[in-house]
Design a protein around this motif. Structure first.
Motif, short mmCIF file in Angstrom:
data_model
loop_
_atom_site.label_atom_id
_atom_site.label_comp_id
_atom_site.label_asym_id
_atom_site.label_seq_id
_atom_site.Cartn_x
_atom_site.Cartn_y
_atom_site.Cartn_z
N VAL A 1 43.06 46.35 39.84
CA VAL A 1 43.30 46.96 41.14
C VAL A 1 42.08 47.71 41.67
N THR A 2 41.00 47.76 40.89
CA THR A 2 39.73 48.29 41.38
C THR A 2 39.08 47.25 42.28
N SER A 3 38.43 47.70 43.34
CA SER A 3 38.05 46.74 44.38
C SER A 3 36.72 46.05 44.13
N ARG A 4 35.74 46.70 43.55
CA ARG A 4 34.38 46.17 43.59
C ARG A 4 34.27 44.85 42.83
N PRO A 5 33.86 43.77 43.50
CA PRO A 5 33.83 42.45 42.86
C PRO A 5 32.92 42.39 41.64
N GLU A 6 31.78 43.10 41.66
CA GLU A 6 30.88 42.99 40.53
C GLU A 6 31.46 43.60 39.26
N PHE A 7 32.39 44.54 39.40
CA PHE A 7 33.09 45.06 38.23
C PHE A 7 34.06 44.03 37.67
N ARG A 8 34.73 43.31 38.58
CA ARG A 8 35.80 42.40 38.17
C ARG A 8 35.30 41.03 37.74
N ALA A 9 34.21 40.59 38.35
CA ALA A 9 33.79 39.20 38.19
C ALA A 9 33.66 38.73 36.74
N PRO A 10 33.04 39.50 35.84
CA PRO A 10 32.90 38.98 34.47
C PRO A 10 34.22 38.77 33.74
N PHE A 11 35.29 39.41 34.24
CA PHE A 11 36.58 39.38 33.54
C PHE A 11 37.69 38.80 34.41
N ALA A 12 37.30 38.20 35.54
CA ALA A 12 38.27 37.79 36.55
C ALA A 12 39.36 36.88 36.00
N ALA A 13 38.99 35.99 35.09
CA ALA A 13 39.97 35.03 34.56
C ALA A 13 41.05 35.71 33.73
N HIS A 14 40.83 36.94 33.33
CA HIS A 14 41.75 37.61 32.42
C HIS A 14 42.51 38.76 33.09
N LEU A 15 42.32 38.95 34.39
CA LEU A 15 42.94 40.06 35.09
C LEU A 15 44.31 39.68 35.64
N HIS A 16 45.13 40.70 35.85
CA HIS A 16 46.44 40.52 36.48
C HIS A 16 46.25 39.81 37.82
N SER A 17 46.96 38.72 38.01
CA SER A 17 46.69 37.84 39.15
C SER A 17 47.54 38.12 40.38
N HIS A 18 48.50 39.02 40.30
CA HIS A 18 49.42 39.25 41.43
C HIS A 18 49.04 40.51 42.19
N VAL A 19 47.75 40.67 42.49
CA VAL A 19 47.28 41.82 43.25
C VAL A 19 46.90 41.36 44.65
N ARG A 20 47.54 41.96 45.65
CA ARG A 20 47.24 41.65 47.05
C ARG A 20 46.37 42.78 47.59
N ARG A 21 45.21 42.45 48.12
CA ARG A 21 44.24 43.46 48.55
C ARG A 21 44.24 43.57 50.07
N LEU A 22 44.33 44.81 50.53
CA LEU A 22 44.28 45.10 51.95
C LEU A 22 43.22 46.17 52.20
N PRO A 23 42.67 46.23 53.40
CA PRO A 23 41.67 47.27 53.69
C PRO A 23 42.30 48.66 53.65
N PHE A 24 41.61 49.60 53.06
CA PHE A 24 42.08 50.99 53.06
C PHE A 24 42.17 51.48 54.50
N GLY A 25 43.31 52.07 54.86
CA GLY A 25 43.52 52.53 56.22
C GLY A 25 43.92 51.44 57.19
N CYS A 26 44.29 50.27 56.66
CA CYS A 26 44.64 49.13 57.51
C CYS A 26 45.89 49.42 58.33
N PRO A 27 46.15 48.64 59.38
CA PRO A 27 47.39 48.81 60.13
C PRO A 27 48.59 48.72 59.20
N PRO A 28 49.51 49.68 59.26
CA PRO A 28 50.68 49.65 58.37
C PRO A 28 51.46 48.36 58.45
N SER A 29 51.35 47.64 59.57
CA SER A 29 52.08 46.38 59.70
C SER A 29 51.65 45.38 58.64
N LEU A 30 50.39 45.43 58.21
CA LEU A 30 49.94 44.52 57.16
C LEU A 30 50.62 44.82 55.83
#
Length: 444
Positions: free
Chosen positions: A174-203
């Motif tokens: 659930v941490t956002s920065r791709p360079e942190f996640r990329a080396p381990f991406a295949a092993h991370l929880h896959s059901h995370v939906r990412r939205l912009p912080f402060g996005c319209p609540p409708s999203l």
């Protein structure tokens, strides 16, 4: 003036000769967990107190990092030191989840009373706040996510970009920065939906409706979104404040959809933003709240606060499903209780609000005065100076260090210079620190 309240004093341009010599020993550590960057020598701390750090060369700095936000009550606060010394003479280590000790019991009760967690008026013991101890902030996030996933039986999680929740495997998902996640991406929880912080609540509502449209049976267990995790103010990733009312709207959407709201207050908790917890300023009562950093006053301890009904998922007749050797360590509990006493007796949250407001007024005019500065934003004693470029941020950090000021730059592009002073910093130290920053910015 005693050490802890001193203004900067540089006797050897940092890092000085002794720091350079000792830095060579960092080569014994694995890359990524030492402070070497491309073989460059590191500053080596020798002691700290209040808002001061002294390095091994005798340089005295004003610390605007609070040791990653840990030293909110100041480095080596006398009451924390005294409490740790007393406890060290009695019990250094307990037995994790098997046998308790008195300070663990007291700390759990104190935190439960402080928890900004809703308790229904007609609830008995079923929904009173409880505490799940952890050793680090990342582990607290792991516990909160595991609790939410087990309690809801739904794997979907809404997380926001940017965000920083930790680098252990679950928190990393659930941490956002791709360079942190990329080396381990295949092993991370896959059901995370990412939205912009402060996005319209409708999203956010659309993601939660997706769960509801699937119904409470069948596909919901495989794909449903019933957990939202958010930093009330984004910390490490750029010091971003949400739009007014946004956090309350997110909370309302979660309640309406039957989803759980996790507030990650590892950085913002315990007075940093002018209230004990940042959600309190927004009138928000999360289902689970992660706290740490400042709680231990310098010792490693963290916790998840939540309702008893949510934590029921951890009940087992066998071995604990999540525990650790150093769970609720006696020394850390002693330090944490002292920290809570300090907040109760010294009004540090109110001080952060008052001085933080004055700080904000001074910073407000800086973007117009200094071309290298794009924006200044924050609340309480958590502020970010967004520079026009990564290089400008790096030069600011280096020049400030040479003048006796410790600051860090963060954010996905490393452009945001963070101002995170101890809540006990003196007014003269704060003025001196800002004077130094103005001098630095004027030279860029």
């Amino acid at each position: 003036m005693s050490f802890g309240k001193l203004l900067p004093g540089i006797v050897a341009p940092p890092p000085g000769p002794r720091s350079r010599l000792l830095s060579r020993g960092l080569a014994a550590e694995a890359p990524g967990v030492n402070t070497l960057s491309g073989g460059a020598p590191s500053l080596v701390w020798e002691e700290a107190r209040g808002a001061n750090v002294r390095d091994v060369d005798g340089n005295v700095f004003i610390d605007l990092t609070s040791g990653f936000g840990v030293a909110s009550v100041g480095h080596r606060h006398p009451r924390v030191v005294a409490a740790v010394r007393r406890q060290a003479g009695r019990l250094l280590h307990g037995l994790g989840d098997v046998h308790a000790h008195p300070l663990r019991i007291e700390l759990a009760a104190r935190l439960a009373r402080l928890a900004p967690i809703d308790t229904p008026l007609d609830a008995a013991l079923e929904d009173v706040p409880q505490v799940f101890f952890a050793v680090s902030g990342a582990e607290a996030v792991e516990i909160a996510l595991k609790t939410a996933l087990a309690a809801t039986a739904s794997p979907g999680v809404v997380a926001f970009e940017p965000s920083y929740h930790g680098l252990t495997l679950g928190a990393l998902a659930v941490t956002s920065r791709p360079e942190f996640r990329a080396p381990f991406a295949a092993h991370l929880h896959s059901h995370v939906r990412r939205l912009p912080f402060g996005c319209p609540p409708s999203l956010i509502a659309a993601e939660l409706r997706r769960y509801r449209s699937h119904g409470s049976h069948g596909s919901q267990g495989r794909h449903g979104v019933r957990t939202v995790i958010v930093e009330p103010i984004v910390g490490r990733e750029g010091v971003l404040l949400p739009p007014a009312g946004w956090l309350a709207e997110v909370s309302s959407l979660c309640r309406a959809a039957g989803a759980l709201l996790i507030a990650d207050e590892i950085f913002t908790g315990f007075g940093r933003t002018g209230s004990l917890f940042a959600v309190e300023a927004e009138g928000v009562r999360p289902d689970l709240l992660c706290c740490g950093k400042a709680l231990g006053g310098g010792l490693p301890i963290a916790a998840v606060l939540g309702r008893r009904s949510l934590f029921r998922c951890w009940q087992t007749a066998g071995e604990a499903l999540h525990t650790s050797t150093f769970l609720a360590n006696p020394l850390a509990c002693a330090a944490a209780l002292a920290v809570l006493d300090i907040f109760a007796g010294e009004g540090l949250s109110a001080r952060a609000a008052e001085l933080g407001s004055a700080l904000g007024r001074r910073l407000a005019g800086w973007p117009d005065r200094f071309p290298s500065l794009a924006a200044a934003r924050g609340r309480g004693f958590l502020w970010g100076l967004e520079m026009q470029s990564r290089a400008a941020a790096a030069r600011t950090v280096a020049a400030a260090l040479g003048r006796g000021l410790l600051v860090l730059a963060g954010g996905p592009q490393g452009r945001v210079v963070q101002l995170v002073p101890p809540l006990t910093i003196t007014k003269s130290q704060l003025r001196a620190a800002l004077d130094i920053l103005e001098e630095v910015l004027a030279t860029l």
